[in-house]
Scaffold this active site. Structure first.
Site, mmCIF file in Angstrom:
data_model
loop_
_atom_site.group_PDB
_atom_site.id
_atom_site.type_symbol
_atom_site.label_atom_id
_atom_site.label_comp_id
_atom_site.label_asym_id
_atom_site.label_seq_id
_atom_site.Cartn_x
_atom_site.Cartn_y
_atom_site.Cartn_z
ATOM 1 N N HIS A 190 -31.507 11.129 14.331
ATOM 2 C CA HIS A 190 -30.406 11.938 14.143
ATOM 3 C C HIS A 190 -29.371 10.838 14.229
ATOM 4 O O HIS A 190 -28.783 10.230 15.040
ATOM 5 C CB HIS A 190 -29.941 12.767 15.375
ATOM 6 C CG HIS A 190 -30.966 14.033 15.635
ATOM 7 N ND1 HIS A 190 -30.472 14.959 16.471
ATOM 8 C CD2 HIS A 190 -31.960 14.159 14.971
ATOM 9 C CE1 HIS A 190 -31.615 15.870 16.370
ATOM 10 N NE2 HIS A 190 -32.453 15.355 15.615
ATOM 11 N N ASN A 193 -33.677 20.251 21.237
ATOM 12 C CA ASN A 193 -32.918 19.318 20.329
ATOM 13 C C ASN A 193 -32.057 18.516 21.284
ATOM 14 O O ASN A 193 -31.357 18.829 22.107
ATOM 15 C CB ASN A 193 -32.116 20.200 19.592
ATOM 16 C CG ASN A 193 -30.796 19.588 19.150
ATOM 17 O OD1 ASN A 193 -31.165 18.942 17.864
ATOM 18 N ND2 ASN A 193 -29.744 19.756 19.587
ATOM 19 N N GLU A 194 -32.092 17.175 21.350
ATOM 20 C CA GLU A 194 -31.191 15.995 21.651
ATOM 21 C C GLU A 194 -31.209 16.042 23.219
ATOM 22 O O GLU A 194 -30.211 15.559 23.687
ATOM 23 C CB GLU A 194 -29.770 16.292 21.132
ATOM 24 C CG GLU A 194 -29.892 16.025 19.680
ATOM 25 C CD GLU A 194 -28.271 16.177 18.945
ATOM 26 O OE1 GLU A 194 -27.529 16.459 19.585
ATOM 27 O OE2 GLU A 194 -28.158 15.759 17.723
ATOM 28 N N ILE A 195 -32.000 16.610 23.936
ATOM 29 C CA ILE A 195 -32.039 16.567 25.380
ATOM 30 C C ILE A 195 -32.377 15.248 25.902
ATOM 31 O O ILE A 195 -31.694 14.764 26.735
ATOM 32 C CB ILE A 195 -32.993 17.685 26.080
ATOM 33 C CG1 ILE A 195 -32.200 18.884 25.522
ATOM 34 C CG2 ILE A 195 -32.935 17.470 27.561
ATOM 35 C CD1 ILE A 195 -33.020 20.100 25.970
ATOM 36 N N SER A 225 -36.026 16.089 19.572
ATOM 37 C CA SER A 225 -35.705 15.541 18.522
ATOM 38 C C SER A 225 -34.340 15.166 18.660
ATOM 39 O O SER A 225 -33.338 16.001 19.131
ATOM 40 C CB SER A 225 -35.961 16.459 17.377
ATOM 41 O OG SER A 225 -35.131 16.102 16.218
#
Length: 823
Positions: free
Chosen positions: A506, A433-435, A489
């Site tokens: 996102h 997630n979001e890395i 993501s």
């Protein structure tokens, strides 16, 4: 010796040496203590140290008052657990005895009768090892000594020559949300968080079963059963799959066996909204002669799924094709349902998944900062037709990529993939997630004064972990070639234009960027995997924040402590001023904050659905909470539906009407997620708030399957003489089988000229009421100690609505937006 007795003796001996059996050690009498102390206290397994301390009245409940800060010392301590269990001489006659820990949180040393057996370093792994030689007849002492994950993480961080963001959490393989998030408390746990078992076996046992779907047609499902069998004694064995049996020669050690298997005239597993989520029972057993040695039973679903990414004139598509048809994804993001995950019950899992199904969802994304959920979560998704986007447990930070860390991750991937891959609900595996976005957009390199080499190392480590180690490990342990892996993501951060033309997005321009809700109509990507807005929980949940008497005030420090976003109240107030009159009364403020959240999410979801097929998915942030809190959730910690969840149910209807406003017209879209066309009659009416019809138009129409199309364009000039602050546009369509309705208001709620509605409630039965009104009633809000089949709804003049209650109530209170406007 009597022959009968002799025969019975040999039968029992053979039975003992043939059968697989297990004992659950979780139910033994466990104790725990701070490693500095000598006094032992009773403990529960599975559990966590915080729960044990609470049960022994050493600490207050961290969910109550402002107690969270009072328990922060726990994360810096080391904790010891132990139990004494008995082993019989008969049990010791088994050739093999394995000790199995399904979950240890996180850094521990395991001792059996004083001997160190294993050191662990990963909350997400299964730990299993032989212990027969370490056991003795009678009492045995099992000890698990936990080291502080915070202290250990800091020690690991020192080995990296530059400062890593979110240190030390990124160095420890445990649930990242425990270190605190903008919706959750900092409660860094330790303990035996899953079951412990002793497994007794002799000749052979099944280690793992994987079901491969090789080919699927209307007439036949061609499957392959891949079994991993551990054999103590070589020889001939029989493996059975339901009614199919095959004799195989097994060598001592590990054997990988492949057995073809067919299901004739298969029934497909369909996602929610398309039909039945049909499941088949598969039983795999291992026998020697007539004796069953080991077996596994599971439920599988037959379905095809692929992620379609094709270049087009606007970028690249991103959609899921299920059973050969494009599926518009409607759903949400999931966080752990409790800060102390061992107390998430089967019933809580099933209720949250059922609530998702009832809101017409077909996918849940398991966010990468939590846990790989319990088997009960995936079973519930299987049964309810809910697809799962499964993140691996990495979120919002940089992560190391040294050999020790990578080896640990490989074993984590193996354990979780082996456990989960047979579930038909699993649709996609996502690296993190979001890395990717954190590295590119969040400015950590500048903040921590990275050199050029430091920055290159971060990117190199990222590529190694998420583009090599995880996908290669995934491929090694998955049986189906078409299983989908997505590295991160979102694929592109929300500040870049490409985030809306390809991959998943996102979008946080609303909330973080404080853009108006209306920007959602413009910022529509190919697949919206995160977006959201905060709203308060139910009054019941607000009251649960207090250990004693409560003072419902926005200035109350307890309520303030249960808002974890540093600017949360300011952002909510700013948006509320834009759209509503801001109440001073707490109950009204709670109500309006929920309406505000629901309004923003209605705009977002319907903008996404109107944009189909450009956009093919919308997963809002977030479904649930891990404690009582002001957050982005649509269902609060106690399981109450917020206004947003009722709105999500409406906005996710398979047949939806949605209105889009532009400079010259109101464009009416009919959206059909079903696989059948529909012949319908449609009608639009402009109605004033007392019930007078001011304008009308109707048509016989056709709504295509799996589509979103503009069916009506209403020129603004048609309404030029009407006071639109006192009118609502009602659009509906339907046929003999169904009816769908939409009410569209032309002005923001604060600008509507509402009249006082006379709302009356008629009791039809102990669990059914009928609500009626004389004039338009906006956002009717029912309260009582029950759940309602609908709530926070609008009612046209001189109409009524039937509501089902979850339990009988003597009294139901009702209010509407007029009460806030006037007060």
């Amino acid at each position: 010796m009597n022959k009968t007795i002799l025969f019975s003796f040999f039968f029992i001996q053979n039975f003992i040496f043939a059968q697989f059996s297990e004992r659950n050690l979780s139910s033994e009498n466990w104790q725990f203590k701070n490693s500095k102390d000598n006094s032992w206290l009773p403990a529960k397994v599975p559990g966590t140290v915080h729960l044990d301390l609470m049960n022994n009245k050493i600490i207050p409940d961290p969910f109550k008052d402002d107690n969270e800060h009072k328990v922060q010392w726990i994360e810096n301590e080391n904790w010891d657990y132990q139990t004494v269990f008995k082993v019989s001489s008969k049990e010791l006659q088994n050739n093999n005895i394995d000790l199995v820990f399904n979950g240890l949180d996180t850094f521990s040393e395991i001792y059996l009768n004083g001997k160190l057996l294993k050191k662990t370093d990963n909350m997400f792994r299964k730990w299993s090892f032989p212990v027969r030689q370490n056991l003795k007849t009678g009492e045995n002492l099992l000890q698990v000594k936990f080291k502080s994950a915070v202290t250990t993480g800091k020690e690991l961080a020192k080995k990296v020559p530059f400062t890593m963001p979110e240190s030390p959490r990124s160095f420890v393989r445990k649930a990242q949300y425990q270190f605190g998030w903008d919706w959750g408390p900092r409660l860094v746990t330790a303990g035996i968080w899953k079951d412990i078992k002793l497994e007794f076996w002799n000749n052979a046992k099944i280690e793992n079963v994987k079901i491969e779907q090789k080919n699927l047609s209307d007439k036949d499902a061609e499957l392959a059963v891949h079994t991993s069998i551990i054999t103590h004694k070589e020889g001939k064995y029989t493996i059975s799959v339901n009614n199919t049996a095959e004799v195989v020669q097994l060598k001592k050690g590990k054997n990988l066996i492949y057995i073809p298997f067919h299901i004739q005239d298969p029934k497909l597993w369909q996602p929610n909204g398309w039909g039945e989520a049909h499941l088949y029972d598969i039983k795999v057993s291992l026998k020697q002669k007539s004796t069953t040695l080991s077996g596994e039973t599971m439920k599988i679903g037959l379905r095809t799924i692929e992620l379609v990414q094709e270049k087009d004139e606007k970028g690249r598509s991103f959609y899921f094709k299920v059973n050969g048809n494009p599926l518009y994804i409607k759903g949400t993001n999931w966080i752990p349902a409790d800060s102390f995950s061992p107390r998430i019950t089967k019933e809580k899992y099933r209720k949250l998944i059922k609530d998702s199904k009832d809101a017409h969802m077909n996918m849940i994304r398991i966010w990468g900062g939590g846990i790989y959920e319990d088997d009960e979560f995936y079973k519930a998704c299987d049964e309810n037709g809910i697809l799962v986007w499964q993140d691996f447990m990495f979120a919002g930070s940089f992560y190391p990529a040294d050999e020790t860390f990578l080896t640990n991750v490989k074993e984590e991937v193996k354990d979780q993939v082996n456990r989960l891959q047979n579930h038909p609900s699993i649709a996609l595996w996502c690296g993190n997630n979001e890395i990717d976005e954190a590295i590119v957009n969040w400015g950590y390199q500048k903040q921590f004064k990275y050199s050029e080499n430091d920055s290159l190392q971060v990117w190199k480590d990222y590529k190694k972990l998420f583009h090599e180690v995880i996908p290669y490990s995934l491929k090694e342990h998955l049986t189906n070639e078409k299983n989908i892996y997505w590295p991160s993501s979102p694929s592109i951060g929300w500040g870049h234009k490409e985030s809306l033309t390809e991959g998943d997005s996102h979008y946080w321009g609303v909330w973080w960027g404080e853009q108006p809700f209306e920007i959602y109509n413009e910022k529509v990507g190919r697949f919206m995997s995160e977006y959201g807005f905060q709203g308060m929980p139910s009054l019941e949940t607000v009251k649960s924040m207090f250990s004693g008497t409560y003072d419902l005030s926005l200035q109350n420090p307890v309520i303030k402590a249960h808002e974890k976003h540093s600017r949360g109240w300011d952002i909510i107030n700013e948006y509320m001023k834009r759209d509503y009159k801001v109440p001073t009364d707490f109950v009204q403020y709670n109500y309006v904050s929920q309406l505000l959240q629901a309004r923003g999410m209605e705009i977002a979801i319907e903008a996404h659905r109107r944009a189909r097929p450009y956009n093919m998915g919308t997963l809002y942030w977030q479904l649930n909470d891990c404690w009582p809190v002001v957050s982005w959730s649509s269902i609060d910690y106690l399981g109450n539906w917020k206004a947003f969840h009722y709105q999500a149910k409406r906005s996710f209807e398979p047949m939806l009407i949605s209105v889009s406003e532009n400079d010259k017209s109101y464009d009416v879209y009919f959206i059909n997620d079903l696989l059948e066309d529909a012949k319908i009659t449609s009608k639009a009416e402009l109605i004033d708030f007392k019930g007078k019809v001011l304008w009308a138009a109707g048509a016989t129409d056709h709504v295509a399957a799996n589509s979103a199309e503009k069916h009506l364009e209403i020129k603004k000039e048609n309404f030029s003489t009407v006071d639109l602050s006192s009118a609502v546009l009602k659009i509906y369509f339907g046929n003999e089988a169904f009816t769908t309705e939409k009410l569209f208001f032309f002005k923001k709620p604060k600008d509507l000229k509402l009249s006082k509605p006379t709302l009356s409630i008629k009791k039809i039965s102990p669990t059914e009421i009928e609500v009626s009104t004389d004039v338009l009633a906006k956002d009717v809000y029912l309260t009582g100690e029950a759940n309602f089949s609908d709530n926070f709804f609008d009612m046209l003049p001189k109409t009524s609505k039937k509501i089902i209650l979850s339990r009988p109530l003597e009294k139901v209170e009702v209010m509407s937006l007029w009460d806030v406007v006037e007060n």
